[in-house]
Design a protein around this motif. Structure first.
Motif, PDB file in Angstrom:
ATOM      1  N   LEU A   1     -35.815 -32.251   1.640  1.00 33.61           N
ATOM      2  CA  LEU A   1     -36.866 -32.296   2.657  1.00 33.61           C
ATOM      3  C   LEU A   1     -37.510 -30.916   2.810  1.00 33.61           C
ATOM      4  N   ARG A   2     -36.687 -29.871   2.811  1.00 28.67           N
ATOM      5  CA  ARG A   2     -37.275 -28.518   2.944  1.00 28.67           C
ATOM      6  C   ARG A   2     -38.226 -28.209   1.796  1.00 28.67           C
ATOM      7  N   GLN A   3     -37.856 -28.647   0.588  1.00 28.73           N
ATOM      8  CA  GLN A   3     -38.718 -28.381  -0.574  1.00 28.73           C
ATOM      9  C   GLN A   3     -40.022 -29.163  -0.483  1.00 28.73           C
ATOM     10  N   ARG A   4     -39.929 -30.368   0.019  1.00 32.14           N
ATOM     11  CA  ARG A   4     -41.115 -31.240  -0.013  1.00 32.14           C
ATOM     12  C   ARG A   4     -42.041 -31.037   1.181  1.00 32.14           C
ATOM     13  N   LEU A   5     -41.529 -30.429   2.228  1.00 30.86           N
ATOM     14  CA  LEU A   5     -42.320 -30.178   3.431  1.00 30.86           C
ATOM     15  C   LEU A   5     -43.039 -28.846   3.263  1.00 30.86           C
TER      16      LEU A   5
ATOM     17  N   ARG B   1     -45.591 -26.363  15.481  1.00 29.53           N
ATOM     18  CA  ARG B   1     -45.664 -26.057  14.040  1.00 29.53           C
ATOM     19  C   ARG B   1     -44.731 -24.891  13.714  1.00 29.53           C
ATOM     20  N   GLU B   2     -44.643 -23.929  14.633  1.00 26.11           N
ATOM     21  CA  GLU B   2     -43.736 -22.783  14.410  1.00 26.11           C
ATOM     22  C   GLU B   2     -42.277 -23.214  14.448  1.00 26.11           C
ATOM     23  N   GLU B   3     -41.947 -24.117  15.374  1.00 23.20           N
ATOM     24  CA  GLU B   3     -40.574 -24.632  15.455  1.00 23.20           C
ATOM     25  C   GLU B   3     -40.202 -25.319  14.132  1.00 23.20           C
ATOM     26  N   LEU B   4     -41.127 -26.079  13.579  1.00 25.56           N
ATOM     27  CA  LEU B   4     -40.876 -26.751  12.295  1.00 25.56           C
ATOM     28  C   LEU B   4     -40.707 -25.741  11.164  1.00 25.56           C
ATOM     29  N   SER B   5     -41.566 -24.727  11.140  1.00 23.34           N
ATOM     30  CA  SER B   5     -41.464 -23.714  10.061  1.00 23.34           C
ATOM     31  C   SER B   5     -40.127 -23.015  10.114  1.00 23.34           C
ATOM     32  N   ARG B   6     -39.637 -22.767  11.333  1.00 18.44           N
ATOM     33  CA  ARG B   6     -38.324 -22.116  11.444  1.00 18.44           C
ATOM     34  C   ARG B   6     -37.250 -22.958  10.769  1.00 18.44           C
ATOM     35  N   TRP B   7     -37.327 -24.259  10.947  1.00 17.14           N
ATOM     36  CA  TRP B   7     -36.326 -25.129  10.325  1.00 17.14           C
ATOM     37  C   TRP B   7     -36.509 -25.152   8.795  1.00 17.14           C
TER      38      TRP B   7
ATOM     39  N   GLU C   1     -43.568 -37.078  -3.255  1.00 15.60           N
ATOM     40  CA  GLU C   1     -43.496 -35.727  -3.825  1.00 15.60           C
ATOM     41  C   GLU C   1     -43.759 -34.683  -2.750  1.00 15.60           C
ATOM     42  N   GLU C   2     -44.684 -35.020  -1.838  1.00 20.75           N
ATOM     43  CA  GLU C   2     -44.995 -34.059  -0.778  1.00 20.75           C
ATOM     44  C   GLU C   2     -45.058 -34.756   0.575  1.00 20.75           C
ATOM     45  N   ILE C   3     -44.505 -34.058   1.561  1.00 20.12           N
ATOM     46  CA  ILE C   3     -44.582 -34.518   2.942  1.00 20.12           C
ATOM     47  C   ILE C   3     -45.472 -33.509   3.675  1.00 20.12           C
TER      48      ILE C   3
ATOM     49  N   ILE D   1     -48.132 -38.395   5.039  1.00 16.55           N
ATOM     50  CA  ILE D   1     -48.520 -37.529   6.159  1.00 16.55           C
ATOM     51  C   ILE D   1     -47.867 -38.036   7.432  1.00 16.55           C
ATOM     52  N   ASP D   2     -47.303 -37.101   8.171  1.00 12.32           N
ATOM     53  CA  ASP D   2     -46.675 -37.414   9.465  1.00 12.32           C
ATOM     54  C   ASP D   2     -47.588 -36.851  10.558  1.00 12.32           C
TER      55      ASP D   2
END
Ligand code: SAH
Length: 257
Positions: free
Chosen positions: A127-131, A87-93, A75-77, A56-57
């Motif tokens: 990273l995209r898959q695990r986030l 949170r929206e800025e992160l989702s966009r990435w 396995e999961e971040i 967890i970050d």
């Protein structure tokens, strides 16, 4: 309350510009601050000791650089932030939408210093898959996510969050103890943060920061129930004192609950 009010004006794009573009994000020399942060994380994860199901970050903000070395070992971040705009800025990435911040120079640099010859696109994809989860959080609550994380995280990471949301050292220690509740006993905690900083800017927002010394970090970790494994620090060179904050340096702490 004053801090909460301040964060209502936090502009993610201005924050990214201030901290994650040149001159601070200059990959031409390891003397700049962003390569220093990435190297701390890359070297710490290279031991292979820090791994598990979930990392967890805490207070991810609009940034993912802090997860680039971590993502190979979990396995999961789970990313978290108090503000919906972050949170929206992160989702966009994560979704690779147009207009998302370009983290590719960071990803390329991390692949280079990890030295495994991995194509940077592979790390980006991983990273995209695990986030998969980007959750709201408030570190001032004993239960920062509103409910316990089940199962608790195997590792916890937090960069430039706790000191930037705490009015004083006592609040910093409490916030550290609160986020420690998300971590399993024995789990590793990695903290990056500001030393000697009293404010930073993010567009129209001027956020107060509790100025910390290395000894404060040591004492806070001990008081919050962590055993310190390593503490490093970096002195901000004059060329990187750009007026977007009054930071003196950066610390990196590796501790265990
Ligand atoms: N981790 C990022 C961002 C740090 S900026 C980086 O390394 O650059 C500090 C972050 O703390 C912001 O994203 C802000 O939204 C978040 N924050 C503000 N109040 C908070 C709170 N009460 N609990 C958790 N995070 C908070």
């Amino acid at each position: 309350a004053a801090l909460r009010e301040g964060y209502e004006h936090f502009d993610p794009r201005a924050y990214l510009r201030n901290n994650y573009l040149p001159p601070r994000a200059d990959f031409s020399s390891e003397e700049f601050v962003v390569p220093w942060k990435l190297r701390c994380l890359a070297e710490t994860f290279a031991s292979g000791e820090i791994r598990g199901r979930t990392l967890i970050d805490v207070g991810s903000g609009p940034t993912i650089y802090q997860l680039l070395s971590a993502c190979d070992h979990f396995e999961e971040i789970v990313a978290t932030d108090y503000l919906a705009v972050n949170r929206e800025e992160l989702s966009r990435w994560v979704r690779g939408e147009p207009g998302a911040f370009d983290w590719s120079p960071f990803i390329q640099h991390v692949c280079k210093i990890e030295g495994r010859g991995e194509p940077w696109q592979d790390k980006e994809r991983r990273l995209r898959q695990r986030l998969r989860r980007i959750l709201p959080i408030d570190v001032h609550r004993p239960e920062p996510l509103g409910a316990p994380l089940r199962p608790p995280a195997d590792a916890l990471l937090s960069a430039f969050c706790l000191e930037a949301v705490s009015p004083d050292r006592a609040a910093f220690v409490r916030a550290l103890a609160h986020v420690g509740n998300l971590l399993r006993p024995g789990g590793h905690a990695l903290l990056l943060g500001a030393l000697g900083e009293s404010f930073y800017l993010a567009g129209p927002a001027r956020l107060p920061v509790v100025p910390l010394e290395e000894s404060d970090v040591r004492e806070a970790l001990a008081a919050a129930g962590f055993a310190l494994r390593e503490l490093r620090s970096y002195a901000m060179p004059p060329a990187l004192r750009t007026g977007v904050d009054d930071v003196d340096g950066v610390f990196f702490a590796h501790a265990q609950k």
